[in-house]
Design a protein around this motif. Structure first.
Motif, short mmCIF file in Angstrom:
data_model
loop_
_atom_site.label_atom_id
_atom_site.label_comp_id
_atom_site.label_asym_id
_atom_site.label_seq_id
_atom_site.Cartn_x
_atom_site.Cartn_y
_atom_site.Cartn_z
N VAL A 131 0.83 -1.20 0.00
CA VAL A 131 0.00 0.00 0.00
C VAL A 131 0.86 1.25 0.00
O VAL A 131 2.02 1.23 0.43
N ASP A 132 0.28 2.33 -0.49
CA ASP A 132 0.88 3.65 -0.41
C ASP A 132 0.14 4.44 0.66
O ASP A 132 -1.10 4.47 0.68
N ILE A 133 0.89 5.06 1.54
CA ILE A 133 0.27 5.74 2.66
C ILE A 133 0.88 7.13 2.84
O ILE A 133 1.99 7.40 2.38
N ALA B 179 -1.23 6.83 9.94
CA ALA B 179 -1.18 7.18 8.51
C ALA B 179 -2.55 7.03 7.88
O ALA B 179 -3.47 6.44 8.48
N SER C 279 -4.45 5.76 4.19
CA SER C 279 -4.27 5.03 2.94
C SER C 279 -5.38 5.42 1.99
O SER C 279 -6.20 6.29 2.28
N ASN D 47 5.33 10.44 2.45
CA ASN D 47 4.74 9.40 1.63
C ASN D 47 5.57 8.13 1.75
O ASN D 47 6.80 8.16 1.62
N ARG E 238 5.67 3.78 0.76
CA ARG E 238 5.12 2.57 0.15
C ARG E 238 5.62 1.41 1.00
O ARG E 238 6.83 1.25 1.20
#
Length: 370
Positions: free
Chosen positions: A245-247, A263, A265, A298, A300
């Motif tokens: 995931v990108d958070i 964070a 998502s 940011n 990942r």
């Protein structure tokens, strides 16, 4: 029902607050009802194997000192009478009420049948006698009638009121301890804590009489010290979901053993997680140049959390792949994931990288763009 309960209808739980203005804060009214449900639910789990199905209803207000009336309405019966027919159930009931379940059931059944007969016809069966047989012989499937469900509701109400009336030391003597019934004692504490927090409450009783059996100076003694909750069992490896995931990190924590990170998502605005990536923490210790924190960082990551939850909880990051566009590690392989759990549920993002224009693995960000 007992002589002291003649002011209650079957299944009623009466909270009679001794206040001058016949009013209490709405928050105390609601907390009392919620705490009542917590106590019943704990008894249901501990005593009736969760088989009791009931509704807790609020009844119409009454005149006089403020009276909050809740009603236990049993919708699926049988489990309560079955339990009170066991040796443990008989001892539990007698310890709280000083009565034998069979004798009490006969009296309660007669009183309830009399009330029901005034409003509707009832079955010709002498149900009160049948119920005495239920609590004496413990049949596998006790008869479930309108009267028996009324009796079960009254039994729950009587047990709960007795649980609130009796002091902690006496409860412990009869085997009702905070260790066994932690949630019930927690609900009990909430009820009396609400009375303490409201200086207008001079006393409380559990019937409609003006004899307030528990005075204000006794409230603190009704607060029971609770044991620490049992630690949650760690999820089994086969029960974990893995995701890449990108958070966006809104609350980092550079102390490894400190609180969790926070964070957002693509799906969730607030996710709490810890980081179990030796390489990442080594970079932190070495003050690696690739780690350049900003106000909103940011990342990942590859993380895992218990499956079957509406929102990820107990989340643990096993690998930090990139930080503000700078690549830190390569993704874990299937073999590495299988080393963590036997059944892999590896979930790739359902949507494109949230930060394709700012982060991720594009060339611009790999060269140091933020």
């Amino acid at each position: 029902m007992t002589d002291g309960d003649l002011s209650r209808n079957p299944g009623e739980i009466v909270y009679h607050f001794d206040v001058e203005r016949s009013e209490i804060p709405l928050s105390q009214f609601i907390d009392t009802a919620r705490a009542t449900q917590e106590i019943i639910d704990d008894f249901n789990r501990s005593l009736f194997d969760g088989k009791l199905k009931y509704e807790l209803r609020v009844k119409t207000p009454e005149e006089g000192s403020l009276i909050e009336v809740l009603a236990v309405v049993v919708t699926v019966g049988g489990s309560v009478l079955t339990f009170f027919g066991t040796d443990i159930g008989k001892a539990f009931f007698k310890g709280l009420t000083t009565e034998q379940p069979a004798a009490w059931a006969e009296k309660a059944g007669a009183a309830i049948r009399q009330k029901l007969s005034k409003s509707k016809a009832v079955e010709p069966l002498d149900t009160s006698k049948a119920l005495v047989e239920v609590v004496e012989s413990v049949p596998v499937s006790p008869p479930v009638t309108d009267v028996s469900k009324e009796i079960e509701g009254e039994a729950i109400a009587l047990v709960l009121i007795s649980f609130l009336r009796i002091d902690t030391d006496r409860l412990k003597e009869i085997g009702i301890t905070p260790d066994k019934f932690r949630a019930a004692f927690q609900g009990r504490n909430r009820i009396f804590k609400g009375c303490i927090d409201n200086p207008e409450v001079k006393g409380i009783s559990f019937d409609r009489s003006a004899d307030f059996s528990i005075k204000r100076n006794e409230f603190p003694r009704r607060i029971t010290q609770l044991p620490d909750p049992l630690p949650e069992a760690p999820p089994k490896p086969s029960d974990l979901n893995f995701e890449t995931v990108d958070i966006v990190v809104n609350s980092p924590n550079w102390k490894r053993d400190g609180r969790n990170w926070q964070a957002a998502s693509g799906k969730y605005q607030d996710v709490s997680f810890s980081i179990d990536d030796e390489s990442f923490w080594h970079r932190v210790e070495q003050r690696d140049a690739d780690l350049k924190p900003t106000i909103r960082d940011n990342m990942r990551v590859q993380w895992a959390y218990p499956a079957g939850t509406a929102k990820p909880s107990h989340v643990k990051v096993f690998r930090v792949l990139s930080y503000n566009g700078r690549q830190l590690s390569t993704p874990m392989t299937d073999q590495e994931i299988q080393a963590l759990q036997s059944t892999v549920h590896f979930v790739e993002p359902e949507t494109p990288d949230l930060f394709d224009d700012r982060g991720g693995s594009n060339d611009k960000n790999d060269k140091g763009g933020v």
